[in-house]
Every structure is written in structure tokens, then in C-alpha cells.
Design a protein around this motif. Structure first.
Motif, mmCIF file in Angstrom:
data_model
loop_
_atom_site.group_PDB
_atom_site.id
_atom_site.type_symbol
_atom_site.label_atom_id
_atom_site.label_comp_id
_atom_site.label_asym_id
_atom_site.label_seq_id
_atom_site.Cartn_x
_atom_site.Cartn_y
_atom_site.Cartn_z
ATOM 1 N N UNK A 69 15.041 -8.327 19.723
ATOM 2 C CA UNK A 69 14.652 -8.144 18.322
ATOM 3 C C UNK A 69 14.361 -9.485 17.663
ATOM 4 N N UNK A 70 15.200 -10.482 17.957
ATOM 5 C CA UNK A 70 14.980 -11.815 17.378
ATOM 6 C C UNK A 70 13.643 -12.398 17.864
ATOM 7 N N UNK A 71 13.343 -12.168 19.127
ATOM 8 C CA UNK A 71 12.064 -12.641 19.674
ATOM 9 C C UNK A 71 10.898 -11.954 18.969
ATOM 10 N N UNK A 72 11.044 -10.644 18.706
ATOM 11 C CA UNK A 72 9.982 -9.902 18.009
ATOM 12 C C UNK A 72 9.799 -10.415 16.582
ATOM 13 N N UNK A 73 10.906 -10.656 15.877
ATOM 14 C CA UNK A 73 10.805 -11.162 14.501
ATOM 15 C C UNK A 73 10.175 -12.548 14.469
ATOM 16 N N UNK A 74 10.503 -13.397 15.418
ATOM 17 C CA UNK A 74 9.885 -14.720 15.477
ATOM 18 C C UNK A 74 8.393 -14.616 15.786
ATOM 19 N N UNK A 75 8.040 -13.607 16.572
ATOM 20 C CA UNK A 75 6.619 -13.375 16.850
ATOM 21 C C UNK A 75 5.887 -12.912 15.593
ATOM 22 N N UNK A 76 6.563 -12.108 14.762
ATOM 23 C CA UNK A 76 5.969 -11.678 13.494
ATOM 24 C C UNK A 76 5.704 -12.882 12.592
ATOM 25 N N UNK A 77 6.591 -13.871 12.642
ATOM 26 C CA UNK A 77 6.390 -15.083 11.847
ATOM 27 C C UNK A 77 5.132 -15.812 12.314
ATOM 28 N N UNK A 78 4.960 -15.906 13.620
ATOM 29 C CA UNK A 78 3.746 -16.543 14.151
ATOM 30 C C UNK A 78 2.509 -15.728 13.781
ATOM 31 N N UNK A 79 2.658 -14.402 13.823
ATOM 32 C CA UNK A 79 1.532 -13.534 13.465
ATOM 33 C C UNK A 79 1.179 -13.678 11.985
ATOM 34 N N UNK A 80 2.216 -13.826 11.163
ATOM 35 C CA UNK A 80 1.970 -14.014 9.726
ATOM 36 C C UNK A 80 1.164 -15.283 9.481
ATOM 37 N N UNK A 81 1.513 -16.353 10.171
ATOM 38 C CA UNK A 81 0.774 -17.610 10.009
ATOM 39 C C UNK A 81 -0.669 -17.459 10.472
ATOM 40 N N UNK A 82 -0.841 -16.702 11.544
ATOM 41 C CA UNK A 82 -2.201 -16.482 12.052
ATOM 42 C C UNK A 82 -3.061 -15.761 11.018
ATOM 43 N N UNK A 83 -2.503 -14.716 10.393
ATOM 44 C CA UNK A 83 -3.263 -13.982 9.371
ATOM 45 C C UNK A 83 -3.530 -14.848 8.151
ATOM 46 N N UNK A 84 -2.544 -15.691 7.777
ATOM 47 C CA UNK A 84 -2.735 -16.569 6.623
ATOM 48 C C UNK A 84 -3.837 -17.586 6.902
ATOM 49 N N UNK A 85 -3.852 -18.150 8.097
ATOM 50 C CA UNK A 85 -4.912 -19.095 8.450
ATOM 51 C C UNK A 85 -6.272 -18.403 8.503
ATOM 52 N N UNK A 86 -6.259 -17.172 8.970
ATOM 53 C CA UNK A 86 -7.512 -16.419 9.073
ATOM 54 C C UNK A 86 -8.106 -16.156 7.687
ATOM 55 N N UNK A 87 -7.215 -15.950 6.711
ATOM 56 C CA UNK A 87 -7.695 -15.617 5.356
ATOM 57 C C UNK A 87 -8.528 -16.740 4.758
ATOM 58 N N UNK A 88 -8.349 -17.950 5.271
ATOM 59 C CA UNK A 88 -9.083 -19.096 4.706
ATOM 60 C C UNK A 88 -10.574 -19.028 4.995
ATOM 61 N N UNK A 89 -10.990 -18.283 6.031
ATOM 62 C CA UNK A 89 -12.406 -18.229 6.392
ATOM 63 C C UNK A 89 -13.028 -16.866 6.097
ATOM 64 N N UNK A 90 -12.225 -15.935 5.572
ATOM 65 C CA UNK A 90 -12.732 -14.594 5.269
ATOM 66 C C UNK A 90 -12.676 -14.377 3.763
ATOM 67 N N UNK A 91 -13.784 -14.636 3.074
ATOM 68 C CA UNK A 91 -13.789 -14.518 1.619
ATOM 69 C C UNK A 91 -13.585 -13.074 1.165
ATOM 70 N N UNK A 92 -14.194 -12.137 1.833
ATOM 71 C CA UNK A 92 -14.096 -10.742 1.397
ATOM 72 C C UNK A 92 -12.747 -10.121 1.738
ATOM 73 N N UNK A 93 -12.079 -10.627 2.785
ATOM 74 C CA UNK A 93 -10.782 -10.086 3.207
ATOM 75 C C UNK A 93 -9.638 -11.080 2.982
ATOM 76 N N UNK A 94 -9.899 -12.062 2.144
ATOM 77 C CA UNK A 94 -8.900 -13.112 1.938
ATOM 78 C C UNK A 94 -7.567 -12.559 1.440
ATOM 79 N N UNK A 95 -7.603 -11.751 0.394
ATOM 80 C CA UNK A 95 -6.362 -11.228 -0.208
ATOM 81 C C UNK A 95 -5.635 -10.277 0.738
ATOM 82 N N UNK A 96 -6.315 -9.276 1.377
ATOM 83 C CA UNK A 96 -5.600 -8.413 2.323
ATOM 84 C C UNK A 96 -4.943 -9.185 3.465
ATOM 85 N N UNK A 97 -5.657 -10.194 3.991
ATOM 86 C CA UNK A 97 -5.076 -10.966 5.086
ATOM 87 C C UNK A 97 -3.872 -11.776 4.622
ATOM 88 N N UNK A 98 -3.964 -12.312 3.405
ATOM 89 C CA UNK A 98 -2.824 -13.038 2.859
ATOM 90 C C UNK A 98 -1.626 -12.102 2.641
#
Length: 275
Positions: free
Chosen positions: A64-93
Motif C-alpha cells: 500500500x505504501x508503494x502504491x501511495x508513493x506511486x500516486x505521488x509520482x503520478x500526481x507530479x506527472x499530471x501537474x507537469x503535463x498541465x503546463x503544456x495543455x492549455x485546454x486541459x490545464x485545470x483538470x490535469x492540475x
């Protein structure tokens, strides 16, 4: 000073453990209360079951701890992705934000699980160790009684042999029928009387010690029986509470995960035109 006292206690326990192992290796109890034999089996099995539960639940928590840490990495990935997607910026954030929250809340639950559930289960393991301490104490008391009883039997047998004709004589037969040397090994009346007096004294001491030893064992068995019954009642009431608490924590894991992914789905459902 406290460290020294703990070390002394540990050394004392180690010495006792070594003595008990020596007793077990060199002497088998002739008479053992069946209740303590059953208690030993129960304590061994209880310790084994608790350790197995702890091992499995800790493996689950690690995944479970490994899964939660993976979610943290996934969250950062979506946040970084939002920087290049103007139309989906807010949903990705929002997705990154929800996953960040899930990771934090999940690790808090895991910490609570380790503090409450695992510590409680270790207490049950200590309960199994305490049962074994009762058994060791019983074995020592019973061993003392059996040694005294064996001593009494040996001294009585020695007195019986001294009362027989030519008791204690070591006859040496030599070739040619010459047995004059046997007189050299024949105990004198004074020696026999000294031996008899010593045997009487040792017999009296053993008989005097036997009564208190039996009383100590009877008192210990009575007190141990009451204490074990009380422990079983208290500990197993606590065990039910501990298992209910663990089930509640697992439900909270599931509920937090469901809430997070519902929020992620809602964020994705937002139309780009409305952003």
C-alpha cells in the motif's frame, strides 16, 4: 544507570534461559501437569499465529505504501503535463492535486495502522511469552520437587544397604583363594555409623525441604491458573477491538481511494470549452 540495569536484567534472563535449557537437555520431568503441557502447545501456536499475522499485514502495508508513493509520482506527472495543455490545464492540475491528497492521507493511515494495530499485535506476542514464563516457572518448581524425591529415595536405599550384613564391603578375590586383602576394604563400625549418620541428616534435610517445595508449587499453580484466566479474558476482548480497528482502517483506505478517483473522474468530465 538505566542502561546498566537493563543489561543486568538481560544477562540474568540469559543465564536463566541457559540453565533451563540445560535442565531440559539433562532431565525430563517424571510428572507434568497436563494443563501446563497444553498451555505450552497453545503458547507456541499463539506466538506462531501472531507472527504470521504481523508478517502478512506488514507485507500488505508495504505494498500500500508503494502504491501511495506511486500516486505521488503520478500526481507530479499530471501537474507537469498541465503546463503544456492549455485546454486541459485545470483538470490535469486537479487530478494531480487529488492524487497528492490521496498519497498524504494514505500514509497517515499506514502510520496509524503501524502505531495502533501492529503495536497491539506485538502485545499479544508478549502475552505468549508470558505464558511461557509461567511454564518455565512451573518446570523449575516441579523439577525441584522431583530432585528432592529422588534424593529421599536414594538416601533411604543407602540406609537399607547399610543395615544389611556386610553392607558397604568391597570384597577383593585374588588367585589361590587368598582374600585377606578384602579386610583392607571392609568399613569399620565407626565408618558405617558415620555414613549412617550422614545419610540420616541428608534424608532429614530433603524431607524438610520437600514440604515447602510442594506448597510453593501448589500456590504457584493456583495463582497461575487465576492469572491466565484473567489474561485470556482481557486479552481476547482487546483482540476483538484490535481486529475491528484494523478492519476500520482498511475501509478508510478504500473510501479515500474511492473518493479520490471519483474526484478524478469528475475533473476529467469537465468539457474543455467550459474551462
Amino acid at each position: 544507570k538505566q542502561w546498566y540495569q537493563r543489561r543486568v536484567r538481560a544477562e540474568f534472563r540469559a543465564k536463566n534461559e541457559g540453565f533451563l535449557k540445560g535442565v531440559a537437555a539433562s532431565y525430563q520431568l517424571k510428572h507434568c501437569d497436563p494443563r501446563f503441557s497444553e498451555l505450552r502447545t497453545y503458547a507456541d501456536e499463539l506466538e506462531s499465529r501472531i507472527n504470521a499475522v504481523l508478517k502478512v499485514t506488514q507485507n500488505v502495508a508495504a505494498k500500500q505504501r508503494l502504491a501511495y508513493n506511486s500516486y505521488k509520482d503520478l500526481a507530479k506527472t499530471f501537474s507537469d503535463w498541465s503546463a503544456i495543455e492549455k485546454s486541459l490545464c485545470i483538470p490535469l492540475q486537479k487530478i494531480g492535486h487529488h492524487l497528492d491528497n490521496l498519497e498524504g492521507a494514505g500514509n497517515v493511515l499506514l502510520l496509524e495502522e503501524d502505531v495502533k494495530f501492529c503495536e497491539n499485535m506485538r502485545e499479544f506476542a508478549n502475552y505468549a511469552y508470558s505464558l511461557k514464563d509461567f511454564i518455565r516457572k512451573y518446570e523449575l518448581l516441579q523439577y525441584k520437587i522431583e530432585v528432592l524425591e529422588s534424593t529421599i529415595e536414594a538416601k533411604k536405599a543407602g540406609l537399607f544397604l547399610l543395615g544389611k550384613p556386610e553392607a558397604g564391603e568391597d570384597v577383593v578375590t585374588v588367585e589361590g583363594g587368598k582374600n585377606n586383602l578384602s579386610k583392607m576394604f571392609k568399613p569399620t563400625p565407626q565408618q558405617k555409623e558415620a555414613r549412617r549418620s550422614k545419610l540420616h541428616q541428608e534424608l532429614s534435610e530433603a524431607e524438610e525441604a520437600l514440604g515447602p517445595a510442594q506448597s510453593d508449587l501448589e500456590q504457584f499453580v493456583t495463582e497461575a491458573d487465576l492469572e491466565i484466566k484473567r489474561w485470556k479474558k482481557d486479552k481476547f476482548a482487546s483482540l476483538k477491538d484490535t481486529l475491528r480497528m484494523y478492519a476500520k482502517l482498511q475501509l478508510q483506505h478504500s473510501q479515500q481511494g474511492a473518493q479520490c478517483w471519483e474526484a478524478v473522474r469528475a475533473a476529467v468530465a469537465v468539457k474543455p470549452s467550459t474551462i
